[in-house]
Design an enzyme around this catalytic site. Structure first.
Site, PDB file in Angstrom:
ATOM      1  N   LYS A 282       0.783  -1.245  -0.100  1.00 20.13           N
ATOM      2  CA  LYS A 282      -0.079  -0.119  -0.099  1.00 20.13           C
ATOM      3  C   LYS A 282       0.845   1.323  -0.122  1.00 20.13           C
ATOM      4  O   LYS A 282       0.217   2.338  -0.677  1.00 20.13           O
ATOM      5  CB  LYS A 282      -0.811  -0.023   1.185  1.00 20.13           C
ATOM      6  CG  LYS A 282      -2.187  -1.172   1.249  1.00 20.13           C
ATOM      7  CD  LYS A 282      -3.196  -0.778   2.304  1.00 20.13           C
ATOM      8  CE  LYS A 282      -4.012  -1.898   2.211  1.00 20.13           C
ATOM      9  NZ  LYS A 282      -5.050  -1.695   3.357  1.00 20.13           N
ATOM     10  N   ARG A 283       2.192   1.194   0.534  1.00 20.25           N
ATOM     11  CA  ARG A 283       3.002   2.292   0.341  1.00 20.25           C
ATOM     12  C   ARG A 283       3.492   2.638  -0.787  1.00 20.25           C
ATOM     13  O   ARG A 283       4.000   3.624  -1.124  1.00 20.25           O
ATOM     14  CB  ARG A 283       4.127   1.908   1.220  1.00 20.25           C
ATOM     15  CG  ARG A 283       3.765   1.793   2.831  1.00 20.25           C
ATOM     16  CD  ARG A 283       5.230   1.396   3.737  1.00 20.25           C
ATOM     17  NE  ARG A 283       4.886   1.197   5.069  1.00 20.25           N
ATOM     18  CZ  ARG A 283       4.722  -0.238   5.572  1.00 20.25           C
ATOM     19  NH1 ARG A 283       4.800  -1.196   4.605  1.00 20.25           N
ATOM     20  NH2 ARG A 283       4.416  -0.303   6.788  1.00 20.25           N
TER      21      ARG A 283
END
Length: 510
Positions: A282-283
């Protein structure tokens, strides 16, 4: 005696299998109901989209329902506005929600933080039937247990100490106001289940984990408990989720058994990996669905990209544009690969080109593209727009789109510097009046008007060379002159290619 015990044990196993198969058949008479249940801890990314998509395709292929449920019981990690963004992303991707926070249904509410009274009711059931218990262990004690396990090179797990408190001891602690959570009692027998993707799975969760917390001290349930209660109460028939949850499934099945409920069917989807084999994160901002949207990727192009690798479809490996209806028809959960899938970024732009071609074929979507291109040009060339130098009539844009469909991957490609002549009308400030050039322009205008052949690059090169001989002007000087007339630029694509792109009407205008 040994023989009798052998028969007895195998009779129990046989009975379990008969019960399992009879119950599995009963699902065929139910309406298929699946859910996508994200936590609002960030924006939808490729892995989440793949999970949502496969649930959606499975529901539609089986004439079932696709439910969106928001699992927001961890209040500390919620990202404001992420729920609405998630709903917007699913809508943009073409996934129609049948029931959810934004689509009322008979099984709501569809946000877990609004279902706390329901969870309290079912916690009481597990406490009463002795499947769960109050745990009074402090954070300090739990941290000590963890440290000791790590020091001994063991897997940290709760030692189930509070499981053995008497009813009187529990009552006394509660009366004293001691803080507690609720834990579920894991059984040591090994639960098995048939994974729709991975086949038979057997895992003794009690061997590797301590009794899990199912209700936190703040009154909110943990994922494991709320997930089971909601799936049952919402009549979910099939759970399709990421393979990272497979290790928890036997734990969930034990909870179903504690309630005397029949669990749904489970299918776990393999990991999506980057092209270098690393896990999607998700980063990584560029895997958020909104980033693809902002980059000019068409929704169905992204859908095709996600389904390109990893199986799940009765189709060949040919790279082509599939509509959502076609993907629904082709989807087969049995064909999903059980090994991790590497995405191939280089395929995304090719899928986007195919999607663009498909959009151009449809009159309604073509009109939308024309409007979008017009807005993009006005935004990119504000000064030229103020001066009235932008060529943005619908027929011109339509001609450019049809010409470009095999040559570009995104609409933004039409606004590369060497394509500015497509939109900005040339000025004649850099042309000095020359009677010979004026005569050449008039002659060329007449020739183009009378030209019956399609104005293709190769044909134009021939007639322009003949024209330069006829008018006794060096070919290189003619090209320089025509480039300025048609584009106002000193550099860019070849003149014949430029003329082919602009088309006969635009050439005569210029």
């Amino acid at each position: 005696m040994l023989f009798l015990n052998y028969v007895k044990n195998h009779a129990i196993i046989f009975t379990k299998h008969v019960r399992y198969f009879s119950n599995s058949k009963s699902f065929h008479s139910k309406i298929v109901r699946v859910r996508f249940a994200p936590s609002p801890t960030g924006f939808l990314h490729l892995g989440g989209l793949r999970t949502a998509l496969f649930n959606y395709l499975f529901a539609r292929a089986n004439k079932g329902k696709f439910i969106l449920r928001i699992e927001d019981t961890d209040q500390t990690r919620i990202v404001p506005e992420s729920v609405q963004q998630l709903i917007n992303d699913l809508k943009w991707a073409g996934l129609e929600i049948d029931e959810g926070p934004n689509v009322p249904g008979a099984y709501g509410p569809y946000t877990q933080s609004q279902r706390t009274d329901i969870y309290q009711k079912y916690i009481k059931i597990l406490l009463e039937n002795k499947s769960a218990y109050h745990c009074f262990c402090t954070d300090r004690r739990l941290n000590l247990i963890r440290r000791e396990a790590l020091k001994a090179r063991e897997i940290p797990k709760y030692d189930n100490r509070c499981r053995y408190l008497t009813d009187a001891q529990v009552t006394d602690k509660l009366n004293k106001g001691e803080k507690s959570c609720i834990r579920f009692k894991l059984r040591s027998d090994c639960e098995t289940f048939e994974d729709l993707v991975y086949g038979n799975i057997a895992y003794d969760v009690a061997l590797n984990e301590g009794d899990p917390v199912i209700m936190k001290g703040d009154g909110y349930p943990t994922y494991h408990f709320a997930n089971v209660v909601d799936d049952h109460l919402m009549d979910i028939t099939h759970v399709l989720r990421g393979v990272e949850w497979q290790i928890s499934t036997t734990k969930h099945i034990l909870m179903y058994r504690a309630f005397n409920w029949e669990p749904p069917k489970f299918g776990h989807l393999p990991l999506l990996l980057n092209s270098d084999g690393t896990k999607l994160s998700k980063r990584q901002g560029d895997i958020h669905i909104s980033s693809f949207r902002e980059a000019g990727i068409f929704p169905q192009a992204l859908i095709n990209f996600v389904t390109h690798s990893g199986g799940g479809f009765d189709r060949d490996s040919e790279l082509r544009h599939y509509s959502m209806a076609e993907l629904i028809e082709l989807f087969n959960i049995k064909r999903v690969n059980s090994h991790s899938t590497r995405l191939m970024p280089e395929k995304l732009l090719e899928y986007n080109r195919l999607a663009l071609m498909n959009e151009i074929k449809n009159e309604n979507s073509l009109n939308n593209l024309i409007t979008e291109v017009k807005n993009m040009a006005i935004k990119l060339y504000p000064k030229e727009n103020e001066k009235g130098l932008l060529q943005l009539n619908e027929n011109h844009i339509r001609t450019i789109l049809v010409w470009a469909q095999n040559r570009i991957h995104k609409l933004s490609d039409l606004f590369a510097p060497n394509f500015s002549f497509l939109w900005i009308l040339p000025t004649i400030s850099n042309l000095t009046y020359d009677e010979k050039l004026y005569d050449i322009a008039l002659s060329l205008q007449i020739m183009l008007k009378n030209e019956k052949e399609n104005l293709k690059k190769d044909h134009l090169n021939i007639i322009l060379r003949d024209f330069s001989v006829e008018k006794q002007i060096r070919f290189i000087d003619l090209m320089k002159f025509l480039r300025l007339v048609f584009s106002g630029l000193e550099k860019g694509p070849g003149v014949a290619e430029m003329m082919e792109i602009l088309g006969k009407n635009e050439l005569l205008l210029r």
